[in-house]
Design a protein around this motif. Sequence first.
Motif, mmCIF file in Angstrom:
data_model
loop_
_atom_site.group_PDB
_atom_site.id
_atom_site.type_symbol
_atom_site.label_atom_id
_atom_site.label_comp_id
_atom_site.label_asym_id
_atom_site.label_seq_id
_atom_site.Cartn_x
_atom_site.Cartn_y
_atom_site.Cartn_z
ATOM 1 N N THR A 126 5.351 -0.282 -3.481
ATOM 2 C CA THR A 126 6.334 0.184 -4.452
ATOM 3 C C THR A 126 5.652 0.597 -5.745
ATOM 4 O O THR A 126 4.495 0.263 -5.982
ATOM 5 N N ILE A 127 6.407 1.293 -6.562
ATOM 6 C CA ILE A 127 5.873 1.651 -7.874
ATOM 7 C C ILE A 127 6.368 0.621 -8.867
ATOM 8 O O ILE A 127 7.564 0.394 -8.998
ATOM 9 N N ILE A 133 5.537 -7.322 0.602
ATOM 10 C CA ILE A 133 5.570 -6.305 -0.449
ATOM 11 C C ILE A 133 4.232 -6.368 -1.177
ATOM 12 O O ILE A 133 3.815 -7.443 -1.621
ATOM 13 N N PRO A 191 0.861 -9.080 2.754
ATOM 14 C CA PRO A 191 2.124 -9.342 2.055
ATOM 15 C C PRO A 191 3.264 -8.460 2.565
ATOM 16 O O PRO A 191 3.032 -7.332 2.997
ATOM 17 N N VAL A 225 -4.473 -4.657 -1.547
ATOM 18 C CA VAL A 225 -3.595 -5.381 -0.636
ATOM 19 C C VAL A 225 -4.460 -6.302 0.243
ATOM 20 O O VAL A 225 -5.238 -5.821 1.067
ATOM 21 N N PRO A 226 -4.347 -7.602 0.058
ATOM 22 C CA PRO A 226 -5.159 -8.509 0.870
ATOM 23 C C PRO A 226 -4.678 -8.513 2.327
ATOM 24 O O PRO A 226 -3.484 -8.628 2.579
ATOM 25 N N GLU A 232 1.909 -6.174 -4.161
ATOM 26 C CA GLU A 232 2.149 -6.234 -5.600
ATOM 27 C C GLU A 232 1.448 -5.065 -6.283
ATOM 28 O O GLU A 232 1.854 -4.621 -7.343
ATOM 29 N N ASN A 233 0.399 -4.578 -5.678
ATOM 30 C CA ASN A 233 -0.257 -3.363 -6.163
ATOM 31 C C ASN A 233 -0.909 -2.705 -4.953
ATOM 32 O O ASN A 233 -1.761 -3.303 -4.310
#
Lengths: 158, 105, 279
Positions: free
Chosen positions: A152-153, A74, A72, A81-82, A76-77
């Motif tokens: 990101t947080i 960004i 990704p 991360v795939p 998402e967590n």
Amino acid sequence: MTTNIKRRVFLKGSLAAGTAGVAASAGLLAPQAVVAAWNEKAFKAKSMDDALNAALGATSTDASDKIKIKAPDIAENGAVVPVSISADMSGVESIALLAANNNTPLVATFNMGAGGVPDVSTRIKMANTGDVIAVVKAGGKLHSARKSVKVTIGGCGG
Amino acid sequence: MAKKTIKIRAKLKGDKTTVKCLMTHPMETGLRKDKKTGKLIPAHFISEVVAEAGGKNVLTSNWSGGVSKNPYLSFAFTGAAKGDEVKISWTDNQGGSDSASAKIK
Amino acid sequence: MTRLALVVVLVLITSIVLADKRATDSTPAEDLRLYRDFFSKRFPGIPLNEFGNGTYTIDSVSRDSWKAIEAFPPYTPMIEAGETLWNTVFANGNTYVNCFHEGPGQRKNFPYWDSKRKMVVTLPLAINECRTANGEKPLSYQKGAIANLLAYMSYASRGQKIDIEIPDKDALAAYNEGKSFYFARRGQLNFSCAHCHMESAGMHMRTDTLSPALGHATGWPVYRSKWGELGTLHRRFSGCNEQVRAKPFKAQSKEYRNLEYFLSHMSNGMEYDGPSARR
């Protein structure tokens, strides 16, 4: 809606396969021998160069557009991360997956066995924004590709 | 890690078998602190995954604690037929291990 | 159009917050219409059931990662663990089927209003009542065994339509309590559920896209990457309350059961689609 249907169909299949697979579980590998094969120096290296040197014996790689990294833009967590890596080249011996700005950049190595196709996916942890790097060893040469992932947080994940 | 830590799905398409598997494992890096005690949680992660099909090694994958908790792995190989057995085994840095098999569909 | 809808909702919110009694001003059917209109105007062209996918309904970047994760979801083993629990015979020889006659796939029957006991009965509550009635210890409500059991039951119920009924005056009172809870400001941050998930749905809280409230009750239990495990809807309620720096209520407290009742009613007509994966 299509997503929902897909995952429903898929899951039904996977559960059935899972039950069958569990039947044959027995730890045949000798843990000691396997742990010894784990490249401690490479996996514990704090820099990209040290990790590559320890894992592959070199730090210079040729950038190649034959290697595709799917990750990704960004995350998402950052904890999940795939990442998918595939290489459109012959004679691939191994793939190394690194996250440049992790405390220890080397995340995984994939050594192709009989009939191995360079097409792997996993989910990794990324501590910071940075590049995901794939180093593919084919015909004795090192090729690489990178993809930037922003970590990101989150507001609600925090 | 007593049982059922590996779920496998293996599918043949053309001459390529794609194997997807999900493993149950905490994948602790050794860098995380226990929220209650404030102490570091010892590293505990799968360090090696070996895949075999028809008795032949098709993939050996080594990992650090940088692979996510309850790890997912997908890989592919050629040379297998429907009904062949794929066997996945993992070992972790604390000597734990497990393995499971599934038939290629 | 969006602005108009926002005004409508703001009026609704302020009216409820300013005078709690006025939560009773609109009927559940009117609420449902207003709620649906709001989301269909804010996010036009999205089919109703898609809203069950939370933030992934509207955030395409996260959606890609989510789809990759749902391709072999991390909750897969928990469904199987739940099935084992479901089939485990109690010490007295009974099983869950003695309480849940229709089998595991009956998510559609919960939550419901129990007119005799004058209370909302949720599925986790019914599970524990089943256990204690059969001499077993109740399970803890936030995660673990109960989440696995719920994962199995929800999985067996996927596709069932949500159809929450509000059969009598007492049920309506419980619904209105849930509704007031939803629109009431709380915590040091002084936010209501609606502030984030209606008014600001689709906007950013730091880098997270705030999920639309519509469909919030459909996909439970949830495997959150943040948790690294499955959790229940009420666990998430308490997490949200904590995030606005409010003291959370207990899982399966009257407050959270009534909130679930209201939220589920707002998802009427949508499908149950648990378990699911979230960030």
